[in-house]
Write a protein that holds these residues in place. Structure first.
Motif, PDB file in Angstrom:
ATOM      1  N   THR A 191       0.830  -1.131  -0.268  1.00  0.00           N
ATOM      2  CA  THR A 191      -0.011   0.237  -0.025  1.00  0.00           C
ATOM      3  C   THR A 191       0.771   1.388   0.196  1.00  0.00           C
ATOM      4  OG1 THR A 191      -0.374   0.222   2.422  1.00  0.00           O
ATOM      5  CG2 THR A 191      -1.793  -1.251   1.436  1.00  0.00           C
ATOM      6  N   ARG A 192       1.995   1.252  -0.037  1.00  0.00           N
ATOM      7  CA  ARG A 192       3.194   2.366   0.035  1.00  0.00           C
ATOM      8  C   ARG A 192       3.170   2.812  -1.524  1.00  0.00           C
ATOM      9  NH1 ARG A 192       6.856  -0.106   1.369  1.00  0.00           N
ATOM     10  NH2 ARG A 192       8.420  -0.140  -0.534  1.00  0.00           N
ATOM     11  N   PRO A 193       2.895   4.111  -1.714  1.00  0.00           N
ATOM     12  CA  PRO A 193       2.769   4.473  -3.020  1.00  0.00           C
ATOM     13  C   PRO A 193       4.122   4.375  -3.852  1.00  0.00           C
ATOM     14  CG  PRO A 193       1.661   6.177  -1.436  1.00  0.00           C
ATOM     15  CD  PRO A 193       2.444   5.242  -0.569  1.00  0.00           C
ATOM     16  N   ASN A 194       4.091   4.140  -5.026  1.00  0.00           N
ATOM     17  CA  ASN A 194       5.412   4.116  -6.017  1.00  0.00           C
ATOM     18  C   ASN A 194       5.838   5.670  -6.134  1.00  0.00           C
ATOM     19  OD1 ASN A 194       4.852   4.771  -8.877  1.00  0.00           O
ATOM     20  ND2 ASN A 194       2.849   3.765  -8.143  1.00  0.00           N
ATOM     21  N   ALA A 195       7.034   5.701  -6.465  1.00  0.00           N
ATOM     22  CA  ALA A 195       7.667   6.868  -6.623  1.00  0.00           C
ATOM     23  C   ALA A 195       7.257   7.679  -8.038  1.00  0.00           C
ATOM     24  CB  ALA A 195       9.302   6.536  -6.834  1.00  0.00           C
ATOM     25  N   CYS A 196       6.881   6.735  -8.909  1.00  0.00           N
ATOM     26  CA  CYS A 196       6.489   7.554 -10.260  1.00  0.00           C
ATOM     27  C   CYS A 196       5.150   8.228 -10.096  1.00  0.00           C
ATOM     28  CB  CYS A 196       6.324   6.482 -11.351  1.00  0.00           C
ATOM     29  SG  CYS A 196       7.614   5.450 -11.920  1.00  0.00           S
ATOM     30  N   SER A 197       4.246   7.638  -9.276  1.00  0.00           N
ATOM     31  CA  SER A 197       2.978   8.270  -9.319  1.00  0.00           C
ATOM     32  C   SER A 197       3.019   9.566  -8.229  1.00  0.00           C
ATOM     33  CB  SER A 197       1.972   7.461  -8.244  1.00  0.00           C
ATOM     34  OG  SER A 197       1.661   6.151  -9.354  1.00  0.00           O
ATOM     35  N   LEU A 198       4.057   9.636  -7.414  1.00  0.00           N
ATOM     36  CA  LEU A 198       4.465  10.923  -6.446  1.00  0.00           C
ATOM     37  C   LEU A 198       4.675  12.219  -7.202  1.00  0.00           C
ATOM     38  CD1 LEU A 198       5.630   9.045  -3.205  1.00  0.00           C
ATOM     39  CD2 LEU A 198       3.422   9.876  -3.876  1.00  0.00           C
ATOM     40  N   CYS A 199       5.186  11.850  -8.577  1.00  0.00           N
ATOM     41  CA  CYS A 199       5.364  13.066  -9.343  1.00  0.00           C
ATOM     42  C   CYS A 199       4.211  13.212 -10.299  1.00  0.00           C
ATOM     43  CB  CYS A 199       6.836  12.920 -10.162  1.00  0.00           C
ATOM     44  SG  CYS A 199       8.209  13.561  -9.184  1.00  0.00           S
ATOM     45  N   HIS A 200       4.046  12.190 -10.823  1.00  0.00           N
ATOM     46  CA  HIS A 200       2.909  11.767 -11.939  1.00  0.00           C
ATOM     47  C   HIS A 200       1.787  11.724 -11.461  1.00  0.00           C
ATOM     48  CE1 HIS A 200       5.896  12.185 -15.238  1.00  0.00           C
ATOM     49  NE2 HIS A 200       6.623  11.354 -14.572  1.00  0.00           N
ATOM     50  N   LEU A 201       1.305  12.771 -10.421  1.00  0.00           N
ATOM     51  CA  LEU A 201      -0.196  12.281  -9.778  1.00  0.00           C
ATOM     52  C   LEU A 201      -1.494  12.520 -10.597  1.00  0.00           C
ATOM     53  CD1 LEU A 201       0.801  15.276  -6.917  1.00  0.00           C
ATOM     54  CD2 LEU A 201       0.487  12.820  -6.461  1.00  0.00           C
ATOM     55  N   ASP A 202      -1.176  12.865 -11.940  1.00  0.00           N
ATOM     56  CA  ASP A 202      -2.440  13.115 -12.729  1.00  0.00           C
ATOM     57  C   ASP A 202      -2.396  11.566 -13.584  1.00  0.00           C
ATOM     58  OD1 ASP A 202       0.134  13.747 -13.956  1.00  0.00           O
ATOM     59  OD2 ASP A 202      -0.945  14.820 -15.396  1.00  0.00           O
ATOM     60  N   LYS A 203      -1.543  10.686 -13.498  1.00  0.00           N
ATOM     61  CA  LYS A 203      -1.650   9.705 -14.247  1.00  0.00           C
ATOM     62  C   LYS A 203      -2.182   8.311 -13.545  1.00  0.00           C
ATOM     63  CE  LYS A 203       0.670  11.680 -17.735  1.00  0.00           C
ATOM     64  NZ  LYS A 203      -0.111  11.919 -18.869  1.00  0.00           N
ATOM     65  N   PRO A 204      -2.843   7.559 -14.081  1.00  0.00           N
ATOM     66  CA  PRO A 204      -3.555   6.327 -13.494  1.00  0.00           C
ATOM     67  C   PRO A 204      -2.346   5.168 -13.315  1.00  0.00           C
ATOM     68  CG  PRO A 204      -4.122   6.162 -15.716  1.00  0.00           C
ATOM     69  CD  PRO A 204      -3.384   7.442 -15.589  1.00  0.00           C
ATOM     70  N   LEU A 205      -2.398   4.256 -12.468  1.00  0.00           N
ATOM     71  CA  LEU A 205      -1.455   3.051 -12.100  1.00  0.00           C
ATOM     72  C   LEU A 205      -1.213   2.520 -13.072  1.00  0.00           C
ATOM     73  CD1 LEU A 205       0.068   2.572  -9.458  1.00  0.00           C
ATOM     74  CD2 LEU A 205      -1.554   1.000  -8.891  1.00  0.00           C
ATOM     75  N   GLN A 206      -2.261   2.306 -14.158  1.00  0.00           N
ATOM     76  CA  GLN A 206      -1.973   1.527 -15.262  1.00  0.00           C
ATOM     77  C   GLN A 206      -0.744   2.085 -16.150  1.00  0.00           C
ATOM     78  OE1 GLN A 206      -3.756  -1.550 -16.528  1.00  0.00           O
ATOM     79  NE2 GLN A 206      -1.749  -1.585 -17.252  1.00  0.00           N
ATOM     80  N   TRP A 207      -0.693   3.482 -16.152  1.00  0.00           N
ATOM     81  CA  TRP A 207       0.024   4.045 -16.783  1.00  0.00           C
ATOM     82  C   TRP A 207       1.650   3.878 -16.503  1.00  0.00           C
ATOM     83  CZ3 TRP A 207       3.772   7.992 -15.518  1.00  0.00           C
ATOM     84  CH2 TRP A 207       4.303   8.693 -16.573  1.00  0.00           C
ATOM     85  N   VAL A 208       1.510   3.706 -14.848  1.00  0.00           N
ATOM     86  CA  VAL A 208       2.931   3.663 -14.308  1.00  0.00           C
ATOM     87  C   VAL A 208       3.283   2.202 -14.655  1.00  0.00           C
ATOM     88  CG1 VAL A 208       4.252   3.323 -12.145  1.00  0.00           C
ATOM     89  CG2 VAL A 208       2.521   5.119 -12.690  1.00  0.00           C
ATOM     90  N   SER A 209       2.565   1.246 -14.579  1.00  0.00           N
ATOM     91  CA  SER A 209       3.051   0.053 -14.768  1.00  0.00           C
ATOM     92  C   SER A 209       3.287  -0.322 -16.291  1.00  0.00           C
ATOM     93  CB  SER A 209       1.685  -1.269 -14.624  1.00  0.00           C
ATOM     94  OG  SER A 209       1.641  -2.383 -14.828  1.00  0.00           O
ATOM     95  N   ASP A 210       2.547   0.190 -17.373  1.00  0.00           N
ATOM     96  CA  ASP A 210       2.694  -0.004 -18.735  1.00  0.00           C
ATOM     97  C   ASP A 210       4.323   0.651 -18.971  1.00  0.00           C
ATOM     98  OD1 ASP A 210       0.544  -0.975 -19.155  1.00  0.00           O
ATOM     99  OD2 ASP A 210      -0.334   0.572 -20.259  1.00  0.00           O
ATOM    100  N   SER A 211       4.676   1.822 -17.934  1.00  0.00           N
ATOM    101  CA  SER A 211       5.915   2.485 -18.349  1.00  0.00           C
ATOM    102  C   SER A 211       7.110   1.613 -17.939  1.00  0.00           C
ATOM    103  CB  SER A 211       5.969   4.002 -17.716  1.00  0.00           C
ATOM    104  OG  SER A 211       5.072   4.792 -18.266  1.00  0.00           O
ATOM    105  N   LEU A 212       6.823   1.070 -16.639  1.00  0.00           N
ATOM    106  CA  LEU A 212       7.961   0.342 -16.006  1.00  0.00           C
ATOM    107  C   LEU A 212       8.027  -0.784 -16.838  1.00  0.00           C
ATOM    108  CD1 LEU A 212       7.071   0.762 -12.238  1.00  0.00           C
ATOM    109  CD2 LEU A 212       8.895   1.966 -13.639  1.00  0.00           C
ATOM    110  N   SER A 213       7.137  -1.628 -17.354  1.00  0.00           N
ATOM    111  CA  SER A 213       7.047  -2.685 -18.027  1.00  0.00           C
ATOM    112  C   SER A 213       7.899  -2.546 -19.280  1.00  0.00           C
ATOM    113  CB  SER A 213       5.698  -3.520 -18.444  1.00  0.00           C
ATOM    114  OG  SER A 213       5.774  -4.419 -19.175  1.00  0.00           O
ATOM    115  N   LYS A 214       7.536  -1.373 -20.018  1.00  0.00           N
ATOM    116  CA  LYS A 214       8.355  -0.992 -21.331  1.00  0.00           C
ATOM    117  C   LYS A 214       9.719  -0.874 -21.171  1.00  0.00           C
ATOM    118  CE  LYS A 214       8.075   2.535 -25.027  1.00  0.00           C
ATOM    119  NZ  LYS A 214       7.323   3.641 -25.403  1.00  0.00           N
ATOM    120  N   TRP A 215       9.956   0.071 -20.046  1.00  0.00           N
ATOM    121  CA  TRP A 215      11.274   0.589 -19.931  1.00  0.00           C
ATOM    122  C   TRP A 215      12.306  -0.414 -18.999  1.00  0.00           C
ATOM    123  CZ3 TRP A 215       9.884   6.112 -17.896  1.00  0.00           C
ATOM    124  CH2 TRP A 215       9.241   6.836 -19.089  1.00  0.00           C
TER     125      TRP A 215
END
Length: 623
Positions: free
Chosen positions: A465-489
């Motif tokens: 339940t601890r927020p991931n680092a990406c979402s703490l900058c990109h507050l306007d993006k859904p968690l799916q966007w973070v998952s897709d980015s980390l998967s791609k990169w």
């Protein structure tokens, strides 16, 4: 000649004039001596009601170090460690004591400053009567007048401890002074604490001595409640990090010994009576900080209440007070019966995956880090007690990526950095701290950096339940966007997410559906410069107003601090103050005024649906 005659006449004044002059001088001198004697007697009587400075065991105080180590003494003197606990005085009290009256549900407190100290009058009222000293028709009784003995804190807030008749026992005054806000607030309103949770009387001699003084001995009689506490120093002094100094001073009092032991003469042989944190193993060095900056396991009992902790710098911390590690419960059998009785015991201080979640326990984070476990990283890799700014005490060159590239040299170049981060080198996304030490720790009404160095992971967030680092900058993006980015990169396994995580901005989802700490972290990050530079979602002001209506006072405070950053400066003067501890009707009216300029509003149906998903268990973080 004439001038000499006048001088002689002056010397031949009548005897009674000389007698009066002598008597006047004697009277003034006596009055001065009597005043000084009374002042000294009053001071001495006061000092007998606060913990005694000076104890056995070879402690001599920081002042004894000053003559030989003036530069180190001066830099230490500027730190907030020195002023962690202080005896109350005109040079240390920062709160208002000018006759101000504070009230809570049961009492009224009048705060006074007199020539010899700071005092609190405690007034009681009949059951069911709202405390009010200004109304002469409301009956009240002066329960007692108590002098302020000790102070804790001098950076963000200051707590006050009242003396009494039980030796030098110090009882907590229920209001705290917020230093930057310059105001008093109730003690319960400065912690992330459910308002339904009540706390008993807190005693400095029983709790705070452990980390807010140097080598304290509580001397607490649990049967009578009388304390005869002694400390090596009221604040955090030289001997807290270097060990008792008596033998060191004795050894080096000989000029010949000093010459023989001088580093330029003998680099190898240094007298072992003192500990130098920079010259010992990185684990023992960090444990010196960990004696205070960790969640430790110890058993209360007569020996601890009498003598305090036995740990001394250079010792192995786990031999006396083991550091709690929820990630290694199999190696900590002493915790098993505690958790069997209370399975939620660790939730106040740790995330579900065992990472520490509260401020002031950075050592718990460090020991979970591979850089410490298999490398030589220590607290002193980034921090310094001497010659560093008092706020955070970071070594100046370690405020940026140098903190990491001092070891990870391959990432120092611009091309390598951008290839690794997928962000421009001069952006917040290429700051190592922001991705690998995100602000997921909470305390002191703000978010702080985790001291467990890891990488962003949606899977870890789902488990902890601890927020991931990406979402703490990109507050306007859904968690799916973070998952897709980390998967791609980074070829991370795609996460299985629910409909809300796929579509709702993660900052909004956590602020509405998350637990109290998640809501507090999002409120803080909505005022964090890197997040503001990354994106300014138009729904943010409305979300902050929702958080300002939270039942947790600390969340309201943080939201009120972030909100002005989302409003044009020319509009701010026309808006009402967002006072986080004002009565509910006042807060409601203020929110309605602010809502007039927060467009668009949140989707009310979605907001209520998400709020219904919040955890129901009351939270009281162990800050």
């Amino acid at each position: 000649m004439t001038r000499r005659i006048h001088s002689l006449k002056a010397l031949t004044l009548p005897l009674w004039v000389w007698v009066l002059a002598v008597l006047a001088g004697l009277s003034a001198g006596y009055a001065w001596m009597e005043s000084t004697f009374k002042s000294n007697a009053s001071r001495q009587a006061f000092l007998e009601t606060v913990p005694e400075v000076g104890r056995d065991g070879g402690y001599v105080s920081s002042d004894s170090c000053r003559a030989c180590h003036p530069d180190e003494y001066h830099s230490w003197h500027q730190t907030y460690h020195r002023t962690m606990t202080q005896v109350a005085g005109t040079d240390s009290v920062v709160g208002r004591f000018d006759g101000l009256v504070l009230t809570d549900d049961d009492f009224a407190y009048r705060l006074l400053q007199k020539d010899d100290g700071h005092f609190v009058e405690v007034h009681t009222f009949p059951v069911g009567v709202k405390p009010d000293l200004e109304n002469p028709e409301i009956p009240s009784r002066l329960e007692g007048t108590y002098r302020v003995g000790l102070l804790t804190g001098s950076h963000h807030m200051q707590a006050y401890w009242l003396t009494g008749t039980q030796g030098n026992l110090q009882k907590l005054f229920p209001f705290t002074w917020l230093i930057h806000d310059e105001r008093w607030v109730h003690r319960d309103d400065v912690f992330l604490r459910d308002p339904a949770i009540t706390h008993g009387q807190q005693l400095w001699n029983q709790n705070c001595y452990r980390c807010h003084s140097t080598a304290a001995q509580p001397g607490l009689d649990v049967h009578t409640g009388v304390a005869h506490t002694r400390t090596a120093e009221t604040g955090i002094g030289c001997e807290a990090c270097h060990g008792p100094g008596e033998e060191h001073i004795r050894f080096y009092s000989s000029p010949l010994r000093r010459y023989r032991q001088h580093p330029e003469k003998n680099q190898e042989h240094v007298h072992a009576s003192i500990v130098h944190p920079e010259k010992i193993d990185h684990r023992r060095s960090s444990e010196i900080c960990g004696q205070c900056h960790s969640v430790k396991w110890f058993t209360d009992g007569p020996e601890l209440w009498e003598k305090g902790f036995e740990y001394r710098p250079g010792m192995k911390l786990n031999d006396s007070t083991p550091v709690v590690q929820p990630t290694r419960l199999e190696d900590q059998p002493w915790l098993h019966p505690v958790l069997a009785r209370n399975p939620d015991r660790l939730e106040k201080q740790f995330w579900p995956d065992g990472q520490v979640r509260v401020s002031g326990r950075e050592f718990n984070g460090l020991i979970e880090t591979p850089c410490y476990q298999t490398g030589t990283m220590s607290c002193l890799s980034c921090h310094g007690m001497h010659g560093t700014p008092p706020d955070d005490q970071l070594i100046p060159e370690m405020t940026g990526n140098r903190a990491c590239t001092q070891c990870h040299e391959s990432m120092a170049g611009t091309a390598a950095l951008e290839a690794h981060t997928r962000h421009p080198a001069d952006s917040a996304g290429s700051q190592c701290y922001n991705c690998h030490m995100p602000n997921t720790t909470y305390g002191l009404l703000k978010a702080m950096r985790s001291h467990t160095i890891d990488s962003p992971s949606v899977h870890r967030q789902l488990d902890s339940t601890r927020p991931n680092a990406c979402s703490l900058c990109h507050l306007d993006k859904p968690l799916q966007w973070v998952s897709d980015s980390l998967s791609k990169w980074f070829a991370q396994e795609p996460a299985i997410l629910d409909a809300d995580m796929k579509s709702i901005p993660e900052g909004q989802r956590l602020a509405l559906a998350g637990g109290p700490q998640q809501r507090a972290l999002i409120a803080w990050h909505l005022g964090w410069a890197p997040a503001l530079e990354t994106g300014r979602p138009e729904w943010a002001p409305a979300l902050l107003l929702e958080l300002f209506s939270d039942r947790y006072a600390a969340i309201r405070y943080i939201a009120a601090r972030s909100l002005p950053l989302w409003v044009p400066e020319e509009i701010l003067p026309s808006l009402p103050e967002l006072d986080y501890v004002a009565p509910l009707p006042e807060r409601y009216n203020a929110v309605q005024s602010w809502k007039e300029i927060t467009v668009p509003a949140l989707d009310p149906v979605q907001a209520e649906r998400l709020k219904a998903l919040r955890p129901v268990n009351p939270v009281d973080l162990g800050e």
